[in-house]
Design an enzyme around this catalytic site. Sequence first.
Site, PDB file in Angstrom:
ATOM      1  CE  LYS A 185      -1.993   3.044   1.678  1.00  0.00           C
ATOM      2  NZ  LYS A 185      -1.784   4.457   1.273  1.00  0.00           N
ATOM      3  N   GLY A 238       6.569   5.196   8.241  1.00  0.00           N
ATOM      4  CA  GLY A 238       5.813   6.277   8.060  1.00  0.00           C
ATOM      5  C   GLY A 238       5.838   7.046   9.390  1.00  0.00           C
ATOM      6  CB  SER A 239       4.098   9.808  10.912  1.00  0.00           C
ATOM      7  OG  SER A 239       2.898   9.529  10.746  1.00  0.00           O
ATOM      8  CB  THR A 242       0.577   6.411  10.629  1.00  0.00           C
ATOM      9  OG1 THR A 242       0.295   7.830  10.279  1.00  0.00           O
ATOM     10  CG2 THR A 242      -0.109   5.555   9.910  1.00  0.00           C
ATOM     11  CD  GLU A 390      10.073  13.340  11.012  1.00  0.00           C
ATOM     12  OE1 GLU A 390       9.003  12.674  11.128  1.00  0.00           O
ATOM     13  OE2 GLU A 390      10.986  12.361  10.342  1.00  0.00           O
TER      14      GLU A 390
HETATM   15  P1  NAD Z   1       2.398   8.628   7.261  1.00  0.00           P
HETATM   16  O1  NAD Z   1       2.364   7.950   8.641  1.00  0.00           O
HETATM   17  O2  NAD Z   1       1.337   9.834   7.169  1.00  0.00           O
HETATM   18  O3  NAD Z   1       1.926   7.501   6.270  1.00  0.00           O
HETATM   19  C1  NAD Z   1       2.605   6.430   6.010  1.00  0.00           C
HETATM   20  C2  NAD Z   1       1.856   5.231   5.182  1.00  0.00           C
HETATM   21  O4  NAD Z   1       0.781   5.080   6.183  1.00  0.00           O
HETATM   22  C3  NAD Z   1       1.019   5.997   3.896  1.00  0.00           C
HETATM   23  O5  NAD Z   1       0.970   4.813   2.960  1.00  0.00           O
HETATM   24  C4  NAD Z   1      -0.346   6.055   4.489  1.00  0.00           C
HETATM   25  O6  NAD Z   1      -1.219   6.082   3.484  1.00  0.00           O
HETATM   26  C5  NAD Z   1      -0.550   5.095   5.496  1.00  0.00           C
HETATM   27  N1  NAD Z   1      -1.514   5.181   6.461  1.00  0.00           N
HETATM   28  C6  NAD Z   1      -1.942   6.453   7.100  1.00  0.00           C
HETATM   29  N2  NAD Z   1      -2.774   6.136   8.025  1.00  0.00           N
HETATM   30  C7  NAD Z   1      -3.051   4.833   8.125  1.00  0.00           C
HETATM   31  C8  NAD Z   1      -3.904   4.012   8.816  1.00  0.00           C
HETATM   32  N3  NAD Z   1      -4.760   4.425   9.641  1.00  0.00           N
HETATM   33  N4  NAD Z   1      -3.737   2.532   8.785  1.00  0.00           N
HETATM   34  C9  NAD Z   1      -2.787   2.141   7.706  1.00  0.00           C
HETATM   35  N5  NAD Z   1      -2.060   2.609   6.981  1.00  0.00           N
HETATM   36  C10 NAD Z   1      -2.121   4.279   7.214  1.00  0.00           C
HETATM   37  O7  NAD Z   1       3.805   9.345   6.907  1.00  0.00           O
HETATM   38  P2  NAD Z   1       4.080   9.949   5.604  1.00  0.00           P
HETATM   39  O8  NAD Z   1       3.680  11.375   5.803  1.00  0.00           O
HETATM   40  O9  NAD Z   1       3.835   9.200   4.404  1.00  0.00           O
HETATM   41  O10 NAD Z   1       5.826   9.900   5.741  1.00  0.00           O
HETATM   42  C11 NAD Z   1       6.479  10.761   6.375  1.00  0.00           C
HETATM   43  C12 NAD Z   1       6.699  10.200   7.919  1.00  0.00           C
HETATM   44  O11 NAD Z   1       7.671   8.650   7.440  1.00  0.00           O
HETATM   45  C13 NAD Z   1       8.006  11.049   8.410  1.00  0.00           C
HETATM   46  O12 NAD Z   1       7.806  10.880   9.805  1.00  0.00           O
HETATM   47  C14 NAD Z   1       9.230  10.271   8.098  1.00  0.00           C
HETATM   48  O13 NAD Z   1      10.346  10.439   9.248  1.00  0.00           O
HETATM   49  C15 NAD Z   1       8.889   9.091   8.104  1.00  0.00           C
HETATM   50  N6  NAD Z   1       9.739   7.848   7.404  1.00  0.00           N
HETATM   51  C16 NAD Z   1      10.475   6.892   8.297  1.00  0.00           C
HETATM   52  C17 NAD Z   1      11.464   6.164   7.641  1.00  0.00           C
HETATM   53  C18 NAD Z   1      12.355   5.203   8.609  1.00  0.00           C
HETATM   54  O14 NAD Z   1      12.935   4.447   8.027  1.00  0.00           O
HETATM   55  N7  NAD Z   1      12.330   5.230   9.752  1.00  0.00           N
HETATM   56  C19 NAD Z   1      11.735   6.179   6.181  1.00  0.00           C
HETATM   57  C20 NAD Z   1      10.879   7.359   5.627  1.00  0.00           C
HETATM   58  C21 NAD Z   1       9.881   7.997   6.163  1.00  0.00           C
END
Ligand code: NAD
Length: 490
Positions: A185, A238-239, A242, A390
């Site tokens: 996804k 992701g964050s 989430t 962040e």
């Molecule tokens: P996000 O958490 O908003 O989304 C990440 C993914 O989760 C997306 O595909 C989104 O559609 C999905 N998602 C959102 N809500 C969900 C739910 N309730 N259930 C299931 N899936 C859901 O993050 P973003 O804004 O896409 O990315 C930025 C963040 O990712 C930053 O905090 C960054 O530091 C982090 N990040 C971490 C790494 C790592 O390796 N640690 C790498 C890249 C990015």
Amino acid sequence: MSAGTHENTAKVAGVEVSTDHYIGGERVPSRERFEVISPMSCEPIAYVSRGGEEEADRAVRAAKEAFPRWASLGPEGRGTYMRRLADLIDENVESLAAVECEDMAMLLRSLRARVIHRGARNFRAYAGLAASYEERDWRSQGTWNRVQRMPAGPAATITPWNAPFMLSTWKVAPALAAGCTVILKPAEWAPLSASLLADLTEEAGFPPGVFNVLQGMGEEAGAALVAHPMVRRVSFTGSPETGRLIGQAAARNLVPFTAEMGGKGPLIVFEDADLEAAARKAAGQYDDAGQVCLAGTRLLVQRSVAREFLELFDRFADEHVLGDPRDERTTISPLIHPDHLKRVEGFVERARAEGHEVLRGGRRSEVGPLFYEPTLIRPKSNDAEIVQREVFGPVLTIQEFEDEAEAVSLANSTEYGLSAVIYTSSLGRADRVGRMVRAGVVWVNTFLVRDLTAPFGGMGISGIGREGGDYALDFYSDLKTLQIQEGSTR
Ligand code: NAD
């Protein structure tokens, strides 16, 4: 470039991209679609199928159906497909890079030269690693013991919008190599390269259902996917916000999950460091408009060299060129989305209102609608939001420290713990401070160098579990101990 609201494909940077899900080897549309914009123009470039429970269920069922056969191929059999896929990725670098650049505005030259090829390398490396796994055998208490890895089942992989292609391969490659089938996804702000990956798996001859792409919003498609009872592994990047939701959903089904989350890494500069190298790397933290989880966004500089460091930093920061990511001269491209720009701007505005000193930048740039100037802030105190949270944009803070103890204390003062960078010419100090800093990876006098076999992940709110090397293969497997009573069999 063209994008019809009901069309099943979009022409993006001259490349035809399917805008539908990829489920069980077929393109599957949804009734509803969501708009994907180009960060350069803010204009729509595609309307992508917006999946929900129904599509998530279909994708998981396809992955479950394909699982027994894929698992039974063994690492060598699966490796043949994965190496073919790696070759196809390398052959298609131009189109993958062009679409990724249009979709999330990463610099085209980095995509072409490094980032896409790293995706190919991941498939090749994991094909090899899975095949070289040695089952552990030993005798104890009158029995023969053996530890085996069994493929876990359908795996849900959920990825963010920054470097989406490469980051998805960190999950998809080990999952497939371990014998899991996969539902990917991708993030809704940059979902297009996942669709091209699906095309390449088909071209590589992967059996239907082994790799599936589910498109849609996080709280709809993503939530339905992780809540599905047939999913046996959940891997998320992701964050932290989430990540908590994902963890709750996985816990409800008693399914193991890994979460790679945000970072607020320190970049620590000691007085004995090569200051020029340190300042150059510090100014390099603005690359990719700061949308890098591993970035060292808190500059911590020893007081005795702080002034000299700042002069050098300014010199290197001034060299940045904001512009079109396709342009060879550009070093900083636009932010991904208007909502993200507002978020970044909000952090800086609040910092300003709280009285923290904005040393450079601190405003939008006129280069284009989504550009933000490289910004440096000197906080009044370490508990300021701008230090503790962040931003995920081109915003750094700078603080001074007196000695090693204070450097370590500041470095470890946030809830995050993903990465840290140390600049020093003393091996003893590198070792001492490196051991004390709480972070999944600590780089000394270098940055972003990664050995695929090393564990990767965060501490604190930066992560749970580890990716990389055997750690990822273990995650996508169920480890089993087989014991046979000695002398009971012939
Ligand atoms: P996000 O958490 O908003 O989304 C990440 C993914 O989760 C997306 O595909 C989104 O559609 C999905 N998602 C959102 N809500 C969900 C739910 N309730 N259930 C299931 N899936 C859901 O993050 P973003 O804004 O896409 O990315 C930025 C963040 O990712 C930053 O905090 C960054 O530091 C982090 N990040 C971490 C790494 C790592 O390796 N640690 C790498 C890249 C990015």
